[in-house]
Every structure is written in structure tokens, then in C-alpha cells.
Write a protein that holds these residues in place. Structure first.
Motif, PDB file in Angstrom:
ATOM      1  N   ALA A  90       0.836  -1.205   0.000  1.00  0.00           N
ATOM      2  CA  ALA A  90       0.000   0.000   0.000  1.00  0.00           C
ATOM      3  C   ALA A  90       0.871   1.256   0.000  1.00  0.00           C
ATOM      4  O   ALA A  90       0.560   2.238  -0.695  1.00  0.00           O
ATOM      5  N   LEU A  91       1.947   1.256   0.776  1.00  0.00           N
ATOM      6  CA  LEU A  91       2.866   2.394   0.786  1.00  0.00           C
ATOM      7  C   LEU A  91       3.514   2.598  -0.579  1.00  0.00           C
ATOM      8  O   LEU A  91       3.568   3.721  -1.102  1.00  0.00           O
ATOM      9  N   ALA A  92       4.008   1.506  -1.161  1.00  0.00           N
ATOM     10  CA  ALA A  92       4.675   1.598  -2.463  1.00  0.00           C
ATOM     11  C   ALA A  92       3.703   2.101  -3.530  1.00  0.00           C
ATOM     12  O   ALA A  92       4.060   2.937  -4.367  1.00  0.00           O
ATOM     13  N   GLU A  93       2.465   1.604  -3.508  1.00  0.00           N
ATOM     14  CA  GLU A  93       1.468   2.045  -4.486  1.00  0.00           C
ATOM     15  C   GLU A  93       1.156   3.530  -4.329  1.00  0.00           C
ATOM     16  O   GLU A  93       0.987   4.250  -5.319  1.00  0.00           O
ATOM     17  N   SER A  94       1.084   3.985  -3.079  1.00  0.00           N
ATOM     18  CA  SER A  94       0.791   5.395  -2.826  1.00  0.00           C
ATOM     19  C   SER A  94       1.896   6.288  -3.376  1.00  0.00           C
ATOM     20  O   SER A  94       1.631   7.342  -3.980  1.00  0.00           O
ATOM     21  N   ILE A  95       3.143   5.879  -3.199  1.00  0.00           N
ATOM     22  CA  ILE A  95       4.276   6.663  -3.698  1.00  0.00           C
ATOM     23  C   ILE A  95       4.296   6.652  -5.224  1.00  0.00           C
ATOM     24  O   ILE A  95       4.477   7.695  -5.871  1.00  0.00           O
ATOM     25  N   ARG A  96       4.087   5.479  -5.804  1.00  0.00           N
ATOM     26  CA  ARG A  96       4.064   5.394  -7.285  1.00  0.00           C
ATOM     27  C   ARG A  96       2.952   6.261  -7.859  1.00  0.00           C
ATOM     28  O   ARG A  96       3.141   6.933  -8.878  1.00  0.00           O
ATOM     29  N   LEU A 122      -1.762   6.924   4.306  1.00  0.00           N
ATOM     30  CA  LEU A 122      -2.614   5.952   3.621  1.00  0.00           C
ATOM     31  C   LEU A 122      -4.093   6.183   3.904  1.00  0.00           C
ATOM     32  O   LEU A 122      -4.954   5.866   3.076  1.00  0.00           O
ATOM     33  N   ASN A 123      -4.403   6.698   5.082  1.00  0.00           N
ATOM     34  CA  ASN A 123      -5.789   7.017   5.431  1.00  0.00           C
ATOM     35  C   ASN A 123      -6.723   5.855   5.077  1.00  0.00           C
ATOM     36  O   ASN A 123      -6.437   4.710   5.429  1.00  0.00           O
ATOM     37  N   ASP A 124      -7.833   6.140   4.384  1.00  0.00           N
ATOM     38  CA  ASP A 124      -8.794   5.078   4.052  1.00  0.00           C
ATOM     39  C   ASP A 124      -8.663   4.627   2.605  1.00  0.00           C
ATOM     40  O   ASP A 124      -9.640   4.175   1.992  1.00  0.00           O
ATOM     41  N   ASN A 125      -7.456   4.731   2.037  1.00  0.00           N
ATOM     42  CA  ASN A 125      -7.226   4.186   0.702  1.00  0.00           C
ATOM     43  C   ASN A 125      -7.596   2.711   0.677  1.00  0.00           C
ATOM     44  O   ASN A 125      -7.292   1.973   1.629  1.00  0.00           O
TER      45      ASN A 125
END
Length: 368
Positions: A189-195, A320-323
Motif C-alpha cells: 500500500a505504501l509503495a502504491e501510494s508513492i508510485r 494511507l488514510n482510508d485508501n
């Protein structure tokens, strides 16, 4: 002894849905962006011996003679800069996480009751636990939204829960998620958010992983937080395929004069700008939801610092919140940690078991 009231309380409930409950916890927030509300919040927060490890009489004197008379006023102004019409961002996002998590578990066919409690402030852990007790919960999973364990966060949460449960006659079967700094879903989830941020607004020259700081002596005393932070950042950097030197870990939000975990985020950002780094991206993996430390300190104050020191572009990547990917990862963790707990029995079977238990108690002279 009369067991009838216990029977009614535990099992005769039209609202009964599950005997497994999830207590989601976060740090907490003042109820308003005013000096009075901030003072009340800080008094509770900074009185926690897990947060400030110091001689209690000495710290009590410092807290009440120096900190609380002065600090609430500037902190209130910081909260005013990020306050939303619905209230504190931390509480807004934490509630969204709790509701989204409840929806995700329902969608997966996991009839678990999710309740949100704050370590400091409202809604309190006491209120959240009582809500779960009223729902008939007999198995309780505690889920602090702190990916990297620290005694001052997760450990303190355990203390608060134990204090409440010590007053209960019948405590639920208890489990606790103490950390998830290296959980695959969380890292993804972190990696996807950064990408996603890089795709939307471009990529900087450096990526800063900023975590909340701790006094260095906590690390030397055995707190694993520092190591967990570095592991999270390294694993995310691996997923992103980042080269050495293109990313770094730093620590923010220090308080007081003693040495904290280094490097300090503000010092590092200033150094980068002065040495020719023009574009940076900042992410705060230790914060599950956005709050004062991310929205004001990292997204506003440190942005201004970097630009004044010679930087040109500064991009804060939201928590990330509620992603959906975050909620999915949290639900995966819950399923992992509730393995072995059978799905809640039907209301009818529970009622029948309670009735038989009550009848046996009467037969053995419980009313005598």
C-alpha cells in the motif's frame, strides 16, 4: 447470587451480531483548536509515563509550571491551520478507516464489530471498550494503528486497555497486534501510494521517509522502534527499486532539549537544499492517518524550510488514510490475527447455551 442479570446482559440482545470485536486505536486529538482544549489534551498525553520517562515529581513540576502554561497557545495555532469543518483531521480520517474496515470485514463475511478509541481524548478507549461490551463481544482483538512498535505508543495503549479491563468482572479473550511494519500488504500500500504520486505530479530527486521521533535513550533502553522504521523504509525502497542515495530515513516532531533519534527531518531537508537538491518527495509511513504532524509539520512547515534553503519543489505524499489498499491490508491483518477464533455462533445457539448455563446454575443453588 443471581445470574439472571448476567444472562440478560450477555446474550438477550436484539442488536447482537458478533462475539468478536476489533478495537482500533489511535493517538488522539484535542476536541477543538483552542488553547483550552489543547491544554487538556496535552495534560493527559504528557502525563503518560510511557511518553515521558522521567522522575514523576520532577516531570510534574516541569509540566505544570512550564509546559502547560505556555505550549498550548502555539500548538492551538498549528491546529487552526489544518482544522476542517468536520473537526480534527486525525479523528476524521480515523473514523473513515474504522468505518471502511467494518465494511470490508462485512464484505468478506467476517461479522466482527469494529470500534474506534483514542489513547488520549475522545472517543476514549474506555468508551470504545464499553461499546464492544454492550455488543456482546467475548473475543477482542486490539489493533493500534502504529505500524512500528514503540513502548510510548503501542505499549501505552496496552496499559490503558489493561486498566479498563481490570474493572470488568468478565474480561474477553484477548489478542493484540503489536506491530505490522513489515507486513506485505502494508508495504505494498505504501509503495502504491508513492508510485501514484509520482505518476500524478512527477518524481523528485530524493525520497524522504520521515517517522515520528523518540528520545535516543529509549532506543538504548531496548525500544525496537528505530529498527522497525528503518526496516519499513528499506523494504518499501526495495519494492520501488530505488537506488542507494536516492532515499533516506529521518525523524521528526522532537520535543525538549535532549537528543532524539537522528537525523532530524528538518535539519536533513535544509542540508539537502543547501547542497543542491532541488526536488524532494516526503512520505510518513509511521502515520496511518494524516494529522498535525503530517499536515502541518511535514506538508507546510518543512516545505517552507526547504524552499527557503534553496529547494524548488517539495511534495508531501499523504498518509494511507482510508485508501482501499490500506483498508485491505488492515483487514488481512485482522483475519491473520483472528485465526483459530471460529465465526460467531448464531444468536439462537448462544441463547440456548446461555439458557442451559442459567438452568444449571439454578440447579446448583445459585439463588440460595
Amino acid at each position: 447470587m443471581d445470574f439472571k442479570g448476567h444472562l440478560d446482559y450477555r446474550h438477550d440482545r436484539s442488536s447482537f451480531s458478533s462475539s468478536t470485536g476489533i478495537l482500533v486505536t489511535s493517538l488522539g486529538t484535542p476536541e477543538a483548536p483552542t488553547a483550552f482544549a489543547v491544554r487538556r489534551f496535552l495534560a493527559e498525553f504528557l502525563s503518560d509515563p510511557r511518553v515521558v520517562e522521567m522522575s514523576r515529581p520532577l516531570w510534574w513540576f516541569i509540566l505544570h509550571s512550564i509546559v502547560l502554561p505556555i505550549r498550548p497557545f502555539p500548538v492551538a495555532r498549528l491546529y487552526q491551520s489544518i482544522w476542517q469543518p468536520e473537526g480534527s483531521p486525525l479523528l476524521i480520517f480515523a473514523r473513515r478507516v474504522g468505518q471502511s474496515l467494518q465494511n470490508e470485514l462485512n464484505h468478506r463475511g467476517q461479522p466482527m464489530k469494529v470500534s474506534l478509541g483514542m489513547r488520549y481524548g475522545s472517543p476514549s478507549i474506555t468508551q470504545a471498550l464499553e461499546e464492544l461490551r454492550q455488543a456482546g463481544v467475548e473475543r477482542l482483538l486490539v489493533f493500534p494503528l502504529y505500524p512500528q512498535y514503540s513502548g510510548s505508543t503501542t505499549g501505552s495503549t496496552f496499559d490503558a486497555i489493561a486498566k479498563v479491563l481490570s474493572t470488568w468482572r468478565w474480561i474477553p479473550e484477548l489478542r493484540m497486534i503489536t506491530h505490522y511494519h513489515d507486513h506485505p500488504g502494508y508495504l505494498q500500500a505504501l509503495a502504491e501510494s508513492i508510485r501514484r504520486s509520482w505518476q500524478d505530479i512527477g518524481r523528485g530527486e530524493r525520497l524522504l521517509f520521515s517517522f515520528h521521533g523518540l528520545p535516543k535513550r529509549y532506543l538504548l533502553a531496548g525500544d525496537p522502534y528505530h529498527c522497525f522504521c528503518h526496516k519499513t523504509a528499506r523494504l518499501v525502497a526495495d519494492q520501488l527499486g530505488l537506488e542507494e542515495g536516492s532515499w533516506q530515513v529521518a525523524f521528526q516532531s522532537r520535543f525538549g532539549r535532549e537528543e532524539w533519534l537522528k537525523p532530524y527531518a528538518d535539519h536533513l531537508l535544509r542540508e539537502w537544499a543547501k547542497t543542491g537538491v532541488k526536488r524532494v518527495d516526503v512520505v510518513c509511513p509511521g502515520f496511518a492517518v494524516d494529522c498535525l504532524e503530517t499536515l502541518e509539520e511535514m506538508a507546510q512547515r518543512n516545505r517552507e524550510l526547504f524552499l527557503r534553503a534553496g529547494g524548488e519543489e517539495y511534495r508531501y505524499i499523504s498518509a494511507l488514510n482510508d485508501n482501499p489498499s490500506h483498508i485491505c491490508a488492515l483487514a488481512d491483518l485482522i483475519e491473520q490475527h483472528t485465526q483459530g477464533w471460529a465465526n460467531a455462533d448464531s444468536k439462537e445457539s448462544i441463547m440456548e447455551a446461555a439458557k442451559m448455563s442459567y438452568q444449571r446454575a439454578i440447579a446448583f443453588g445459585a439463588n440460595n
